[in-house]
Motif scaffolding. Sequence first.
Motif, PDB file in Angstrom:
ATOM      1  N   ARG A   3     -11.401   2.277  -0.709  1.00  0.00           N
ATOM      2  CA  ARG A   3     -10.598   2.816  -1.778  1.00  0.00           C
ATOM      3  C   ARG A   3      -9.074   2.468  -1.408  1.00  0.00           C
ATOM      4  N   GLU A   4      -8.308   2.300  -2.228  1.00  0.00           N
ATOM      5  CA  GLU A   4      -6.808   2.250  -2.154  1.00  0.00           C
ATOM      6  C   GLU A   4      -6.582   3.598  -2.108  1.00  0.00           C
ATOM      7  N   ASN A  62      -6.943  -6.334   1.929  1.00  0.00           N
ATOM      8  CA  ASN A  62      -6.545  -6.948   3.360  1.00  0.00           C
ATOM      9  C   ASN A  62      -5.977  -5.899   4.379  1.00  0.00           C
ATOM     10  N   LYS A  63      -5.173  -6.357   5.376  1.00  0.00           N
ATOM     11  CA  LYS A  63      -4.698  -5.506   6.433  1.00  0.00           C
ATOM     12  C   LYS A  63      -3.613  -4.843   5.782  1.00  0.00           C
ATOM     13  N   LYS A  68      -7.642  -8.647  -3.046  1.00  0.00           N
ATOM     14  CA  LYS A  68      -7.964 -10.038  -3.398  1.00  0.00           C
ATOM     15  C   LYS A  68      -9.261  -9.794  -4.315  1.00  0.00           C
ATOM     16  N   ILE A  69      -9.377 -10.587  -5.436  1.00  0.00           N
ATOM     17  CA  ILE A  69     -10.292 -10.340  -6.448  1.00  0.00           C
ATOM     18  C   ILE A  69     -10.970 -11.985  -6.495  1.00  0.00           C
ATOM     19  N   VAL A 104      -1.041  -7.676  -5.402  1.00  0.00           N
ATOM     20  CA  VAL A 104      -2.367  -8.390  -5.650  1.00  0.00           C
ATOM     21  C   VAL A 104      -1.948  -9.749  -4.798  1.00  0.00           C
ATOM     22  N   LYS A 105      -2.647 -10.153  -3.910  1.00  0.00           N
ATOM     23  CA  LYS A 105      -2.651 -11.423  -3.068  1.00  0.00           C
ATOM     24  C   LYS A 105      -3.287 -12.466  -3.564  1.00  0.00           C
ATOM     25  N   ASP A 106      -4.432 -12.366  -4.123  1.00  0.00           N
ATOM     26  CA  ASP A 106      -5.279 -13.495  -4.639  1.00  0.00           C
ATOM     27  C   ASP A 106      -5.937 -13.281  -5.776  1.00  0.00           C
ATOM     28  N   ILE A 107      -6.386 -14.015  -6.842  1.00  0.00           N
ATOM     29  CA  ILE A 107      -7.065 -13.839  -7.998  1.00  0.00           C
ATOM     30  C   ILE A 107      -7.790 -15.174  -8.348  1.00  0.00           C
TER      31      ILE A 107
END
Length: 117
Positions: A3-4, A62-63, A68-69, A104-107
């Motif tokens: 969880r965030e 990620n760290k 990433k979704i 958000v890094k990647d979708i």
Amino acid sequence: MQREETRTELGLIRIHKNVIASIASIGAIEIEGVKRVANNLASGIMEIIGKASPFSIKVDFNKNEEVKIDIPIIVKYGFNIPEVANRVQDNIRMSLEKMTSLSVKDINVNVQGVERG
């Protein structure tokens, strides 16, 4: 599930991965040209027994606590697939940043099929 988590002076705020997956799912189906979020085996079984499932959407942190979704979609026949996928990415990013303040890094949009509207 991971969880965030954010600490405030009053305590912890946790956002479960399923919440992020739900926001991504809603963000995807809001886009004209998206027929539905595609199912994988686990979500297909849940659907058969009458329960909604966000399992087809994969959410990772990620760290640096960036999200990433991976989201599988079915596009309606006749729509431009790259345009629909780009709009899905934009809408999911906007929705997640607005509702969760997460980075958000990647979708990754995986178009798994085309169906008639």
